[in-house]
Design a protein around this motif. Structure first.
Motif, PDB file in Angstrom:
ATOM      1  N   SER A 105       0.791  -1.380  -0.055  1.00  0.00           N
ATOM      2  CA  SER A 105       0.018   0.083   0.166  1.00  0.00           C
ATOM      3  C   SER A 105       0.867   1.318   0.081  1.00  0.00           C
ATOM      4  CB  SER A 105      -0.713  -0.092   1.204  1.00  0.00           C
ATOM      5  OG  SER A 105      -0.096  -0.030   2.531  1.00  0.00           O
ATOM      6  N   LEU A 106       2.072   1.145   0.548  1.00  0.00           N
ATOM      7  CA  LEU A 106       2.858   2.431   0.607  1.00  0.00           C
ATOM      8  C   LEU A 106       3.313   2.789  -0.873  1.00  0.00           C
ATOM      9  CD1 LEU A 106       4.643   4.442   2.181  1.00  0.00           C
ATOM     10  CD2 LEU A 106       6.400   2.914   2.142  1.00  0.00           C
ATOM     11  N   ILE A 107       4.042   1.673  -1.581  1.00  0.00           N
ATOM     12  CA  ILE A 107       4.421   1.987  -2.594  1.00  0.00           C
ATOM     13  C   ILE A 107       3.409   2.094  -3.966  1.00  0.00           C
ATOM     14  CG2 ILE A 107       6.060   1.051  -4.488  1.00  0.00           C
ATOM     15  CD1 ILE A 107       7.638  -0.758  -2.534  1.00  0.00           C
ATOM     16  N   ARG A 108       2.426   1.652  -3.777  1.00  0.00           N
ATOM     17  CA  ARG A 108       1.208   1.616  -4.649  1.00  0.00           C
ATOM     18  C   ARG A 108       0.692   2.875  -4.392  1.00  0.00           C
ATOM     19  NH1 ARG A 108      -4.574  -0.752  -3.497  1.00  0.00           N
ATOM     20  NH2 ARG A 108      -5.571   0.806  -4.714  1.00  0.00           N
ATOM     21  N   THR A 109       0.707   3.727  -3.479  1.00  0.00           N
ATOM     22  CA  THR A 109       0.138   4.954  -3.123  1.00  0.00           C
ATOM     23  C   THR A 109       1.098   5.876  -3.911  1.00  0.00           C
ATOM     24  OG1 THR A 109      -0.767   4.371  -1.091  1.00  0.00           O
ATOM     25  CG2 THR A 109      -0.284   6.852  -1.595  1.00  0.00           C
ATOM     26  N   LEU A 110       2.351   5.821  -3.661  1.00  0.00           N
ATOM     27  CA  LEU A 110       3.463   6.726  -4.412  1.00  0.00           C
ATOM     28  C   LEU A 110       3.228   6.267  -5.909  1.00  0.00           C
ATOM     29  CD1 LEU A 110       6.555   6.021  -2.212  1.00  0.00           C
ATOM     30  CD2 LEU A 110       4.861   7.971  -2.017  1.00  0.00           C
ATOM     31  N   ILE A 111       3.103   5.152  -6.428  1.00  0.00           N
ATOM     32  CA  ILE A 111       2.995   5.008  -7.940  1.00  0.00           C
ATOM     33  C   ILE A 111       1.553   5.653  -8.351  1.00  0.00           C
ATOM     34  CG2 ILE A 111       2.756   3.254  -9.731  1.00  0.00           C
ATOM     35  CD1 ILE A 111       4.578   1.307  -7.880  1.00  0.00           C
ATOM     36  N   GLY A 112       0.605   5.344  -7.766  1.00  0.00           N
ATOM     37  CA  GLY A 112      -0.701   5.914  -8.225  1.00  0.00           C
ATOM     38  C   GLY A 112      -0.512   7.509  -8.187  1.00  0.00           C
ATOM     39  N   GLY A 142      10.473  -7.580  -4.465  1.00  0.00           N
ATOM     40  CA  GLY A 142       9.629  -7.642  -5.519  1.00  0.00           C
ATOM     41  C   GLY A 142       8.438  -6.778  -5.102  1.00  0.00           C
ATOM     42  N   THR A 143       8.295  -6.101  -4.202  1.00  0.00           N
ATOM     43  CA  THR A 143       7.109  -5.372  -3.833  1.00  0.00           C
ATOM     44  C   THR A 143       6.737  -4.299  -4.795  1.00  0.00           C
ATOM     45  OG1 THR A 143       7.840  -5.371  -1.500  1.00  0.00           O
ATOM     46  CG2 THR A 143       6.010  -4.014  -2.084  1.00  0.00           C
ATOM     47  N   THR A 144       7.562  -3.661  -5.365  1.00  0.00           N
ATOM     48  CA  THR A 144       7.116  -2.861  -6.449  1.00  0.00           C
ATOM     49  C   THR A 144       6.475  -3.440  -7.481  1.00  0.00           C
ATOM     50  OG1 THR A 144       9.145  -1.380  -6.182  1.00  0.00           O
ATOM     51  CG2 THR A 144       8.231  -1.118  -8.318  1.00  0.00           C
ATOM     52  N   ALA A 145       6.965  -4.472  -8.099  1.00  0.00           N
ATOM     53  CA  ALA A 145       6.074  -5.208  -9.383  1.00  0.00           C
ATOM     54  C   ALA A 145       4.664  -5.437  -8.782  1.00  0.00           C
ATOM     55  CB  ALA A 145       6.719  -6.726  -9.638  1.00  0.00           C
ATOM     56  N   HIS A 146       4.475  -5.854  -7.278  1.00  0.00           N
ATOM     57  CA  HIS A 146       3.349  -6.404  -6.758  1.00  0.00           C
ATOM     58  C   HIS A 146       2.299  -4.892  -6.789  1.00  0.00           C
ATOM     59  CE1 HIS A 146       1.166  -8.643  -3.288  1.00  0.00           C
ATOM     60  NE2 HIS A 146       0.323  -8.399  -4.100  1.00  0.00           N
ATOM     61  N   SER A 147       2.843  -4.122  -6.634  1.00  0.00           N
ATOM     62  CA  SER A 147       2.205  -2.704  -6.278  1.00  0.00           C
ATOM     63  C   SER A 147       1.710  -2.274  -7.564  1.00  0.00           C
ATOM     64  CB  SER A 147       3.203  -1.677  -5.418  1.00  0.00           C
ATOM     65  OG  SER A 147       3.697  -1.991  -4.589  1.00  0.00           O
ATOM     66  N   VAL A 148       2.684  -2.207  -8.552  1.00  0.00           N
ATOM     67  CA  VAL A 148       2.267  -1.982 -10.089  1.00  0.00           C
ATOM     68  C   VAL A 148       0.986  -2.760 -10.455  1.00  0.00           C
ATOM     69  CG1 VAL A 148       2.982  -1.831 -12.436  1.00  0.00           C
ATOM     70  CG2 VAL A 148       4.424  -1.206 -10.729  1.00  0.00           C
ATOM     71  N   MET A 149       0.914  -3.984 -10.306  1.00  0.00           N
ATOM     72  CA  MET A 149      -0.031  -4.914 -10.737  1.00  0.00           C
ATOM     73  C   MET A 149      -1.254  -4.637  -9.948  1.00  0.00           C
ATOM     74  SD  MET A 149       1.686  -8.375 -11.253  1.00  0.00           S
ATOM     75  CE  MET A 149       2.399  -8.749 -10.000  1.00  0.00           C
ATOM     76  N   GLN A 150      -1.161  -4.186  -8.766  1.00  0.00           N
ATOM     77  CA  GLN A 150      -2.540  -3.813  -7.782  1.00  0.00           C
ATOM     78  C   GLN A 150      -3.023  -2.634  -8.212  1.00  0.00           C
ATOM     79  OE1 GLN A 150      -2.587  -4.164  -3.650  1.00  0.00           O
ATOM     80  NE2 GLN A 150      -2.384  -6.189  -3.330  1.00  0.00           N
ATOM     81  N   GLN A 151      -2.211  -1.630  -8.670  1.00  0.00           N
ATOM     82  CA  GLN A 151      -2.760  -0.195  -9.094  1.00  0.00           C
ATOM     83  C   GLN A 151      -3.269  -0.331 -10.306  1.00  0.00           C
ATOM     84  OE1 GLN A 151      -2.797   2.336  -7.206  1.00  0.00           O
ATOM     85  NE2 GLN A 151      -3.744   3.771  -8.570  1.00  0.00           N
ATOM     86  N   ASN A 152      -2.916  -1.210 -11.086  1.00  0.00           N
ATOM     87  CA  ASN A 152      -3.550  -1.293 -12.600  1.00  0.00           C
ATOM     88  C   ASN A 152      -4.843  -2.108 -12.212  1.00  0.00           C
ATOM     89  OD1 ASN A 152      -1.431  -0.264 -14.106  1.00  0.00           O
ATOM     90  ND2 ASN A 152      -0.541  -2.252 -14.254  1.00  0.00           N
ATOM     91  N   ASP A 192      -7.083   0.846 -10.727  1.00  0.00           N
ATOM     92  CA  ASP A 192      -7.600   2.154 -11.653  1.00  0.00           C
ATOM     93  C   ASP A 192      -7.887   1.680 -13.419  1.00  0.00           C
ATOM     94  OD1 ASP A 192      -5.191   1.996 -12.712  1.00  0.00           O
ATOM     95  OD2 ASP A 192      -4.662   4.066 -11.712  1.00  0.00           O
ATOM     96  N   GLY A 193      -7.539   0.496 -13.754  1.00  0.00           N
ATOM     97  CA  GLY A 193      -7.736  -0.123 -15.056  1.00  0.00           C
ATOM     98  C   GLY A 193      -6.402   0.274 -15.944  1.00  0.00           C
ATOM     99  N   GLY A 194      -5.300   0.702 -15.381  1.00  0.00           N
ATOM    100  CA  GLY A 194      -3.861   1.018 -15.859  1.00  0.00           C
ATOM    101  C   GLY A 194      -3.442  -0.097 -16.603  1.00  0.00           C
ATOM    102  N   THR A 195      -2.583   0.444 -17.356  1.00  0.00           N
ATOM    103  CA  THR A 195      -1.563  -0.529 -18.250  1.00  0.00           C
ATOM    104  C   THR A 195      -0.063  -0.178 -17.731  1.00  0.00           C
ATOM    105  OG1 THR A 195      -1.745   0.830 -20.183  1.00  0.00           O
ATOM    106  CG2 THR A 195      -3.277  -0.771 -20.236  1.00  0.00           C
ATOM    107  N   THR A 251      -7.052  -6.362 -19.751  1.00  0.00           N
ATOM    108  CA  THR A 251      -5.958  -6.534 -20.443  1.00  0.00           C
ATOM    109  C   THR A 251      -4.669  -6.323 -19.337  1.00  0.00           C
ATOM    110  OG1 THR A 251      -5.914  -4.041 -20.652  1.00  0.00           O
ATOM    111  CG2 THR A 251      -6.399  -5.267 -22.661  1.00  0.00           C
ATOM    112  N   LEU A 252      -5.287  -6.872 -18.240  1.00  0.00           N
ATOM    113  CA  LEU A 252      -4.188  -6.779 -16.831  1.00  0.00           C
ATOM    114  C   LEU A 252      -3.006  -7.700 -17.409  1.00  0.00           C
ATOM    115  CD1 LEU A 252      -4.008  -5.514 -14.282  1.00  0.00           C
ATOM    116  CD2 LEU A 252      -5.148  -7.507 -13.299  1.00  0.00           C
ATOM    117  N   ASP A 253      -1.829  -6.904 -17.021  1.00  0.00           N
ATOM    118  CA  ASP A 253      -0.745  -7.643 -17.552  1.00  0.00           C
ATOM    119  C   ASP A 253       0.111  -8.185 -16.007  1.00  0.00           C
ATOM    120  OD1 ASP A 253       1.829  -8.738 -18.388  1.00  0.00           O
ATOM    121  OD2 ASP A 253       2.377  -6.841 -19.262  1.00  0.00           O
ATOM    122  N   VAL A 254       0.088  -9.658 -15.858  1.00  0.00           N
ATOM    123  CA  VAL A 254       0.679  -9.880 -14.610  1.00  0.00           C
ATOM    124  C   VAL A 254       1.887 -10.815 -14.978  1.00  0.00           C
ATOM    125  CG1 VAL A 254      -1.474  -9.837 -13.194  1.00  0.00           C
ATOM    126  CG2 VAL A 254      -0.804 -11.825 -14.551  1.00  0.00           C
ATOM    127  N   GLY A 255       2.618 -10.810 -16.228  1.00  0.00           N
ATOM    128  CA  GLY A 255       3.880 -11.607 -16.670  1.00  0.00           C
ATOM    129  C   GLY A 255       5.133 -10.657 -16.468  1.00  0.00           C
TER     130      GLY A 255
END
Length: 656
Positions: free
Chosen positions: A429-436, A453-463, A466-469, A520-524
């Motif tokens: 939630s910390l990194i996801r908030t900054l990224i968002g 790997g928290t940053t990758a986890h955060s990017v996927m959760q934020q996408n 909010d439907g981001g790519t 189109t959620l990319d988790v790879g």
């Protein structure tokens, strides 16, 4: 009132501005003839920036300095003969994903990414080693020889990974850490977009040095925020004296502060990161014919002194008809009550003088946008409020609370990973908030200290939120997990293996959470590994060869490298993104790689036929590349070039 300059332009200042844009680290301060500080160029550092060797020549000036600084600057600029090799078996959705996971030293990885991702990364988040005396830091071997390093530290792992325990007994405790960070930050800055930002987590041990280092690399004017994160309200005694520590920091710098923009997040995200006593989100969402809204501010302007003479456009009365909802700003009758209109005047101060006697909106805006005003009757009279339509958006605050560092362990436990595999992973939630807050929905996010790997986890959760790519690039050294670690007992040898496993499980969990709304959620991720160049060293002196060995030197490519290995080195050399879609075709019996429908077509077979050359030329790719030794003779190579000139003259043709 400003005075006209009445002189020709100061070209020195203009030139300093240009150099500051290219090399922020060379701008310093000096004293003029009157003893006043002024901007200047550190020519020693400038020479270092444009030199291919270490430049000496210290001079007294205001600057951050440490033993090994010049060598660290040289390390950032020095070229390397390495490449990135794809590892399909460690990847997820290799052919379709836009995400990258790179295993290897992040200094090498950042150098290899310079052309393909120059100016393309919107957000960088890093959680570098905190230099507490027990952390391992990267040993780049640019300030001393390998022998000197081994003699000093007395350790290197079985795989030859250069790691050193940076203890307090080391006289260069801070210098080693700064020398490790400096070249990486310099290279990372190049990758940021003009409106890009970097977030760097740090604690008290190196806060001062990291702040000064970021000032040096990005320029002090590009410091946006220092976030204070209350990570452990129970407190942790840092030393035998003083108070217990409860916080960490996240330093934030922009490539260009004037272009970074405001950080906005959803109210629900911000509410989770603010103390429970904060009342900023305690509002009720209402609806009218124009959609949802919240009431946040009164229309009265109580911040400055106004009167009819200074700001006549803000000093007026509002006439409101409670029955019809009509709003006017001019009198409707002598007694101001005609046809049900009520007169509402701005607030006055206690002595009745027209101080604070104004509204925040002009009369014209009040009448044209009256649908965004709400009139509320109270015991003290009528009040006017503004309706805010952006009901779930607020500015990010630089105080982050109500989220414990323990939540990072809970994040990995929820996806079936033993929390003891990682040392204090950052909360999603910390990194996801900054990224968002700092990224657009299609941004690239980079973390070159990937760790858990928290940053990758955060990017996927934020996408998913909010439907981001957004896509991510993670880099992690293949550092051993350490003897006795529970991850080692589970079969993992390196932290990079743990990172990939965490990303795989996090991706599956995110997909499961969104259900049918996957879209189109990319988790790879494409897994790549930093390795030595694919090209063989065939340079020999006549005395080092004999007639029988000449055939071994004919090929310029290492025997253990595949066509896909060569393709990725070509992508790097041509500055193409490493996530472009790749299709492998069989044409006239040859293996042919088609990148993004003809952006690049490559064949690295040991023999290239004229028919294949003509077939590829007919497709008119933007670029074509072949293996040099695949042509039977110089004539065959020249003929291939001629075919492209005739059939597809716009194609850029090269050989390796």
């Amino acid at each position: 009132m400003e005075k006209l300059r009445m002189t020709s332009p100061d070209l020195t200042d203009a030139n300093i501005d240009k150099l500051a844009e290219l090399f922020p680290s060379v701008v310093t301060e000096t004293l003029d003839a009157e003893g006043n500080p002024r901007r200047a160029i550190d020519f020693d550092l400038l020479r270092q920036e444009i030199s291919d060797h270490v430049v000496e020549g210290p001079q007294e000036r205001y600057q951050l300095d440490w033993p090994g600084k010049r060598a660290a600057a040289f390390a950032a600029n020095a070229p390397i003969t390495k490449t990135l090799r794809p590892v399909r078996e460690e990847s997820v959705d290799f052919d379709t994903t836009k995400n990258l996971f790179i295993e290897g030293d992040n200094l090498d990885a950042l150098k290899l990414l310079q052309e393909s991702y120059l100016g393309k990364v919107k957000v960088i988040y890093i959680d570098p080693p905190y230099n507490t005396g027990n952390d391992f830091v990267y040993e780049d071997d640019f300030a001393e020889s390998t022998q000197e390093y081994l003699a000093r530290s007395g350790q290197v792992d079985d795989a030859g990974v250069k790691l050193v325990a940076n203890t307090e007994s080391n006289g260069r405790f801070h210098s080693d850490w700064l020398s490790m960070m400096y070249p990486r930050l310099k290279l990372a800055r190049n990758l940021l977009t003009d409106d890009g930002v970097i977030f760097a987590s740090i604690d008290d041990h190196e806060y001062d040095n990291l702040k000064k280092l970021l000032d040096l690399v990005f320029g002090a004017a590009n410091h946006l925020n220092t976030f204070v994160w209350a990570s452990n309200l129970k407190g942790r005694q840092i030393s035998s004296s003083g108070a217990a520590g409860t916080k960490e920091y996240v330093l934030c710098y922009a490539r260009h502060a004037e272009e970074a923009g405001a950080f906005r997040v959803s109210g629900s995200q911000m509410k989770a990161l603010m103390p429970s006593i904060y009342k900023g989100f305690n509002y009720a969402v209402q609806n009218d014919e124009h959609g949802p809204y919240v009431l946040k501010n009164e229309l009265y302007n109580t911040n400055s002194a106004f009167n009819e003479e200074t700001r006549p456009n803000l000093v007026f009365d509002i006439y409101y008809n409670e029955d019809s909802g009509e709003v006017r700003t001019s009198p409707v009758s002598v007694n101001h009550t005609y046809d049900g209109f009520i007169k509402i005047s701005p607030k006055q101060n206690n002595n009745g003088v027209n101080r604070y006697h104004a509204f925040r909106w002009s009369a014209r805006k009040v009448e044209t946008e009256s649908y965004d005003l709400a009139f509320v009757e109270s015991s003290s009279g009528w009040k006017v409020y503004t309706k805010v339509r952006d009901v779930d958006s607020t500015s990010l605050k630089d105080l982050l609370m109500d989220i414990s560092t323990n939540e990072g362990a809970a994040d990995v436990e929820r996806i079936g990973i033993d929390p003891s595999w990682f040392d204090y992973p950052k909360p999603v939630s910390l990194i996801r908030t900054l990224i968002g807050a700092a990224s657009s929905r299609d941004s690239i996010v980079l973390d070159f200290f990937a760790g858990s790997g928290t940053t990758a986890h955060s990017v996927m959760q934020q996408n998913a939120f909010d439907g981001g790519t957004r896509s991510f690039i993670l880099v992690q050294l293949d550092e051993g997990v350490g003897p006795g670690n529970t991850a080692q007992k589970a079969g993992f040898a390196a932290i990079s293996e743990l990172s990939r496993e965490r990303i795989r499980r996090a991706g599956s969990a995110v997909l499961e959470s969104v259900g049918l709304a996957v879209g189109t959620l990319d988790v790879g991720f494409r897994s790549l590994r930093v390795d030595s160049t694919n090209m063989a060293d065939v340079l020999r002196s006549p005395g080092e060869t004999d007639q029988l060995a000449l055939h071994q030197l004919e090929g310029s490519v290492k025997a253990d490298r595949s066509g896909e290995d060569l393709l990725f080195q070509v992508l790097l050399d041509w500055g193409l993104e490493l996530t472009m879609p790749i299709v492998v075709e069989r044409i006239d019996g040859h293996e042919v790689f088609v990148v993004e429908e003809g952006v690049l077509i490559a064949c690295f077979d040991s023999e290239v036929s004229p028919e294949l050359v003509r077939t590829i030329a007919k497709r008119e790719p933007l670029r074509a590349v072949f293996r040099d030794s695949g042509f039977s003779s110089d004539d065959a190579r020249i003929n291939a070039e001629q075919v492209f000139r005739e059939v597809s003259p716009a194609t850029d043709v090269k050989a390796i």
